[in-house]
Design a protein around this motif. Sequence first.
Motif, PDB file in Angstrom:
ATOM      1  N   GLN A   1      -9.683   1.503  -6.417  1.00 47.64           N
ATOM      2  CA  GLN A   1      -9.371   1.664  -7.844  1.00 47.64           C
ATOM      3  C   GLN A   1     -10.509   2.413  -8.540  1.00 47.64           C
ATOM      4  O   GLN A   1     -10.281   3.269  -9.393  1.00 47.64           O
ATOM      5  CB  GLN A   1      -9.169   0.283  -8.486  1.00 47.64           C
ATOM      6  CG  GLN A   1      -7.971  -0.470  -7.909  1.00 47.64           C
ATOM      7  CD  GLN A   1      -7.997  -1.957  -8.237  1.00 47.64           C
ATOM      8  OE1 GLN A   1      -8.751  -2.403  -9.100  1.00 47.64           O
ATOM      9  NE2 GLN A   1      -7.187  -2.741  -7.530  1.00 47.64           N
TER      10      GLN A   1
ATOM     11  N   LEU B   1      -4.555   0.230  -2.425  1.00 46.94           N
ATOM     12  CA  LEU B   1      -4.739   0.308  -3.870  1.00 46.94           C
ATOM     13  C   LEU B   1      -5.231  -1.020  -4.447  1.00 46.94           C
ATOM     14  O   LEU B   1      -5.712  -1.077  -5.573  1.00 46.94           O
ATOM     15  CB  LEU B   1      -3.415   0.723  -4.528  1.00 46.94           C
ATOM     16  CG  LEU B   1      -3.428   1.187  -5.978  1.00 46.94           C
ATOM     17  CD1 LEU B   1      -4.423   2.309  -6.209  1.00 46.94           C
ATOM     18  CD2 LEU B   1      -2.024   1.646  -6.404  1.00 46.94           C
ATOM     19  N   ASP B   2      -5.110  -2.085  -3.657  1.00 45.94           N
ATOM     20  CA  ASP B   2      -5.600  -3.381  -4.135  1.00 45.94           C
ATOM     21  C   ASP B   2      -7.099  -3.568  -3.905  1.00 45.94           C
ATOM     22  O   ASP B   2      -7.681  -4.535  -4.385  1.00 45.94           O
ATOM     23  CB  ASP B   2      -4.816  -4.520  -3.474  1.00 45.94           C
ATOM     24  CG  ASP B   2      -3.463  -4.706  -4.136  1.00 45.94           C
ATOM     25  OD1 ASP B   2      -3.352  -4.386  -5.336  1.00 45.94           O
ATOM     26  OD2 ASP B   2      -2.522  -5.151  -3.459  1.00 45.94           O
TER      27      ASP B   2
ATOM     28  N   ARG C   1      -4.514  -1.443 -12.918  1.00 48.74           N
ATOM     29  CA  ARG C   1      -3.898  -1.518 -11.586  1.00 48.74           C
ATOM     30  C   ARG C   1      -2.365  -1.561 -11.585  1.00 48.74           C
ATOM     31  O   ARG C   1      -1.731  -0.764 -10.871  1.00 48.74           O
ATOM     32  CB  ARG C   1      -4.501  -2.716 -10.815  1.00 48.74           C
ATOM     33  CG  ARG C   1      -3.780  -3.132  -9.530  1.00 48.74           C
ATOM     34  CD  ARG C   1      -3.849  -2.075  -8.460  1.00 48.74           C
ATOM     35  NE  ARG C   1      -3.009  -2.416  -7.313  1.00 48.74           N
ATOM     36  CZ  ARG C   1      -1.743  -2.083  -7.197  1.00 48.74           C
ATOM     37  NH1 ARG C   1      -1.139  -1.402  -8.169  1.00 48.74           N
ATOM     38  NH2 ARG C   1      -1.055  -2.419  -6.128  1.00 48.74           N
TER      39      ARG C   1
ATOM     40  N   ALA D   1      -0.796   1.873 -12.247  1.00 50.66           N
ATOM     41  CA  ALA D   1      -1.379   3.053 -11.600  1.00 50.66           C
ATOM     42  C   ALA D   1      -0.305   4.047 -11.153  1.00 50.66           C
ATOM     43  O   ALA D   1      -0.390   5.250 -11.435  1.00 50.66           O
ATOM     44  CB  ALA D   1      -2.241   2.626 -10.416  1.00 50.66           C
TER      45      ALA D   1
ATOM     46  N   GLU E   1       5.948  -1.112  -7.220  1.00 45.54           N
ATOM     47  CA  GLU E   1       4.980  -0.655  -8.222  1.00 45.54           C
ATOM     48  C   GLU E   1       5.694  -0.187  -9.488  1.00 45.54           C
ATOM     49  O   GLU E   1       5.256  -0.450 -10.604  1.00 45.54           O
ATOM     50  CB  GLU E   1       4.138   0.510  -7.667  1.00 45.54           C
ATOM     51  CG  GLU E   1       3.242   0.148  -6.494  1.00 45.54           C
ATOM     52  CD  GLU E   1       2.122  -0.808  -6.894  1.00 45.54           C
ATOM     53  OE1 GLU E   1       1.752  -0.823  -8.073  1.00 45.54           O
ATOM     54  OE2 GLU E   1       1.632  -1.532  -6.010  1.00 45.54           O
TER      55      GLU E   1
ATOM     56  N   LEU F   1     -10.327  -1.985 -14.522  1.00 46.15           N
ATOM     57  CA  LEU F   1      -9.652  -1.606 -13.266  1.00 46.15           C
ATOM     58  C   LEU F   1      -8.472  -2.549 -13.020  1.00 46.15           C
ATOM     59  O   LEU F   1      -7.372  -2.110 -12.673  1.00 46.15           O
ATOM     60  CB  LEU F   1     -10.636  -1.671 -12.089  1.00 46.15           C
ATOM     61  CG  LEU F   1     -11.780  -0.652 -12.076  1.00 46.15           C
ATOM     62  CD1 LEU F   1     -12.684  -0.887 -10.864  1.00 46.15           C
ATOM     63  CD2 LEU F   1     -11.255   0.791 -12.072  1.00 46.15           C
TER      64      LEU F   1
END
Lengths: 667, 667
Positions: free
Chosen positions: B340, B334-335, B604, B607, B14, B600
């Motif tokens: 989200q 988180l996907d 993403r 994040a 990430e 969103l």
Amino acid sequence: MTTEGKVNEDLLKERRKCTFDVEELTHFIDGGEQATKDRREVEEMVIYVKELKDEIPEEYLSHTGKYENAMKKSCVLIDLLKEHALKHSSFDAYRPTNMYRVQSLVPQQMPLLLHMGMFVPTIIGQGSPEQQAEWLPKALSMQIMGTYAQTELGHGTFLRGLETTATYDPATEEFVLHTPTLTAHKWWPGGLGQTANHCIVVAQLYTKGECYGVHPFIVQIRDSETHMPLPGIKVGEIGPKLGFQTANNGFLAFDHFRIPRENMLMKNAQVQKDGTYIKGKSEKLTYGTMMLIRVMIVTDMAYEVSRAATIAVRYSAVRHQSQPKPDQPEPQILDYVTQQHKLFIAIATSHAFRLAGNWLWNTYSQVTRDLDKGKLDHLPELHALSCCLKAVSSFDAGLIVERCRMACGGHGYMMSSNFPVIYGVVAAGITVEGEYTVLLLQTARYLIKAWEQAKEGKVMTPTVSYMVNFNNNRLKWSNTPEGIISGFQSVAAGKTKAAYEALQKYKRAGNDYEDSWNLASVQLTNASEAHCRAIICEVFWKEIQRMSPTQSPGLAKVLQQLAELYLVYWTLEKSGDLLEYSSISSSDLTALRQRYEELLALIRPNAVGLVDGFDIRDQVLNSTLGSYDGRVYERLMEEAMKSPLNQEPVNQSFHKYLKPFMQKSKL
Amino acid sequence: MTTEGKVNEDLLKERRKCTFDVEELTHFIDGGEQATKDRREVEEMVIYVKELKDEIPEEYLSHTGKYENAMKKSCVLIDLLKEHALKHSSFDAYRPTNMYRVQSLVPQQMPLLLHMGMFVPTIIGQGSPEQQAEWLPKALSMQIMGTYAQTELGHGTFLRGLETTATYDPATEEFVLHTPTLTAHKWWPGGLGQTANHCIVVAQLYTKGECYGVHPFIVQIRDSETHMPLPGIKVGEIGPKLGFQTANNGFLAFDHFRIPRENMLMKNAQVQKDGTYIKGKSEKLTYGTMMLIRVMIVTDMAYEVSRAATIAVRYSAVRHQSQPKPDQPEPQILDYVTQQHKLFIAIATSHAFRLAGNWLWNTYSQVTRDLDKGKLDHLPELHALSCCLKAVSSFDAGLIVERCRMACGGHGYMMSSNFPVIYGVVAAGITVEGEYTVLLLQTARYLIKAWEQAKEGKVMTPTVSYMVNFNNNRLKWSNTPEGIISGFQSVAAGKTKAAYEALQKYKRAGNDYEDSWNLASVQLTNASEAHCRAIICEVFWKEIQRMSPTQSPGLAKVLQQLAELYLVYWTLEKSGDLLEYSSISSSDLTALRQRYEELLALIRPNAVGLVDGFDIRDQVLNSTLGSYDGRVYERLMEEAMKSPLNQEPVNQSFHKYLKPFMQKSKL
């Protein structure tokens, strides 16, 4: 009714104003006069037992002290229930719903709750007749103490992702249970930490080199005599939580731990001595327990909301605050319309959820009777209903309990108000047995299929038949309960349609079905929630109409007002959805705002009577703010005086830390 | 940054994806590079101190144990701060905002917090020069330890209703403090229970047979040497609460307790030796401290939301769940777009509240500078702003912290996630220093006056000038940030108008003004909330635009996305209001739903970078789920292993209760 001490003057005044028979309301809530009598009998049996009273409130104890106190009380309580069950053949102490109700008679969560709540039902539901004959007598008489271990540290919602393995060894005719990773540790089961000596373990079944998915096994984890964890077992508790402090939730890991082949629960699938796997009957049948628990949660949420409402309404009748008119005394805060706005919806919601829960329970019973005849048709509809009703009722309950707490200002923040404990129970309800969003998306799958059918003009199952009407533009707004209900159905249909169209759009843009589903999932959960609101509103209103002729006019009238309040409240809350998907107008909304204010005024004189009707004893309510006699300030002070810190004029920390610190400052 | 242990692979991935400079974001949040440096320096000083580390987590201790642990740490912490302040003349350890920030470096609430937070500021604000000369050196060097006692058991919001009396006795030149009733007991002050030996007491002043209303007095309550309560003083703690477990909130009662005349704080009003009362300057000037604290709460809420967002976003990057596609591994949660939807608004809200808080702070500073020059014009506007911003920011923060907690499923329910403690802080914020609804109604008074002015075409103060535009129908919807902001202004104006009309209607029906006000109060609070939303949206968007040119393009872009997300999110949430009061259409909403889903997706990849930018150290975050290295499961297990119940294989309750119980069952 509690009579200890003098009753607060304001509450006496409120009770004189009440226009209906409170006892009749209690019977209505319990489900009949006999049900009220039975419930009170169990309560009487429990609440005066000295061993079940806390010497000092739980909050003052250490973590270990809390657990030991809960263990002591659990054993006393269950003994009492067994005795009672022997005397009253009609009372089934082991029925999970009764367990929950009785559990709520003591403030502590029982570490033994999952024994009756999950261990025994799983043996009944998943064990072969021989296995039931072997295990049930021991479990029911509590010679063994069990729990149910499914969730793992790294795996909750997704059952197929569980990592614990049960590998069959035909040489010894045993299964080898093993925890291959940290994330495979069983995590969460109540009573698993230090309490249970047996456990249902859900694990991936391997035999003859093949994995056949998750299956249940019954496993002894601690020695019957010494309670020591058996060799190959690592077990303990997972630590403190937001609520359920004494539930003794635990973790569990296996190091190549062997159990006899016969310990796989074999009502459905089986493994033969040579390791041959025999497939079970339809998996759909095992949905049963899960659905049952979700149905129960809806009713539990109704009960917890009624506790919060009772506390907040009584406190608001006793509490006086501010002086809008200089020549008059401070009014009861219940006379502020903003306070009525916060609290009356709580009363209404408790009834709405209870009636929706009962209705779901009846639907469930009908469907399980059909299942026994091999009819599976209504299973998907029931599944969709139980998912969204569990999700929405627990979520709303969380908001409402906090709303009631905040309506009691600073005193609501005290543990002795009991709001924090109630919130802990409700907050767990949102996550356990199917997480909120996951459940809404389950219902959404059903709704999308229903919408496809509606588009094709197919015959619909009753709870989604409104989609046909919406599609035919047959739903017209009116400011009546029936108009509001069909308005909510329009919203549900309209949001389902919008989510469906978003799905198609994402598919056309080149995404596969699951990616499109994910991309549209916010809209899909909104559709589910809307569907659920339409169901609750319809069931609440229709059930109140149906019962009305059997009730005294006074009670019928106030229940009618509560149901209407519920419909109007949600119309104003969801005005955006209604403006978008129904034919409601701005002037309809203005009129409904006025009607809402009228309804608050109509309900106001009966507010205390309505929460008295929930008939929750002081010992069960366990709240300084909510007791029947309204001695709010006396109780707050009495509770404070129980603090161990108040037993000594000067705490030792003064001499150890503060005095040296202050003296150093002088230098 | 924390580097202990190996960092989770998902988090590494990430962080590699992040498109902006995280350190630049941190500077932006802190208010510049130097501010970041200063903050980190204080953190470094505190977090490695052995005495400030808990041997076992607080939750395992008894109530008394928790208090003693907090006392120990308070003394160590304040010593450190004093040392630091000596070394760094620019660092003012005694500034309340610094106290709060430093307080958050240790998990326990300090029983000494109100000494610096309220006791010292009140001496400064209300004491005469002579009184300041006498008390401040002792208070600042902490030779005496004080708190601030205003609220009583039966009286919170309504200051004039306080019952504690201070009656002047000219014979001895003393005030006699007395607690005439149970409800007159002081109740809630932090540190009052067992900690403070001095106290500011707010009491009804009586002299020469007249009551002159509430005034502040400085009172010694415990012996300096022995810490014993002085004769005539009843003092203790009020018991456990939802949060602030170690704040040692207390009660206090006086039995004709005498203090010298000089102990009345006499910067404003005075009582002369003979008992003559001399009126003080404008009461409006004493609003200052109250407003300051409300302004600070807005910023604190931003900080607490950033803690919750950090925990939930990092956990959601580490947690994998379900398998939408059979051939692929379980995705990071988180996907999931629903995840989200739950979390990105939390990130955006933290920025919105911080910027609104800073803007309010600047407005406050301007107004107090004006005040010093005798200009009071902007005071009502500032008061209206501080009321609604405090109310709405704390209320929203409560919902968002719980949203983040629930987004972490079962693990969010663990105390070790730290969500329950964060919620305890935020939940208090909703009630303290002005209850939510009471504050909204304060703002509503201002709005109704503003509406009357707008109707008459008068010149409006800036924050309500939109009412003129609305009245002239000059606000047209467009799906742009500016369009959304003026849409929210339309809603605020429209709701103010509707509430105004409801007021008129109730007055025409024969109610007096205060009754009409009460009857329309639900609509009035709605108008206030709408006004506040319009303010927050406008300030957030404009501040982001204003800062943008000073930032790198990468950072500017992602902040822009967050601000837009915030505007679109609230448009969809408040669609009903917008459909009713602005010219937004259903197709505008459909387009914004799509834009929301796009935003969103745009946010993403950043994040984790966005929450890293909050730069909250593991020691401050104090969460098993949210640590920088993402070792979620390892930490959950490590924390569980600290439980005292896990230090012994068998708890004594087995032998005492469970074994006898199980054996009896065998008979």
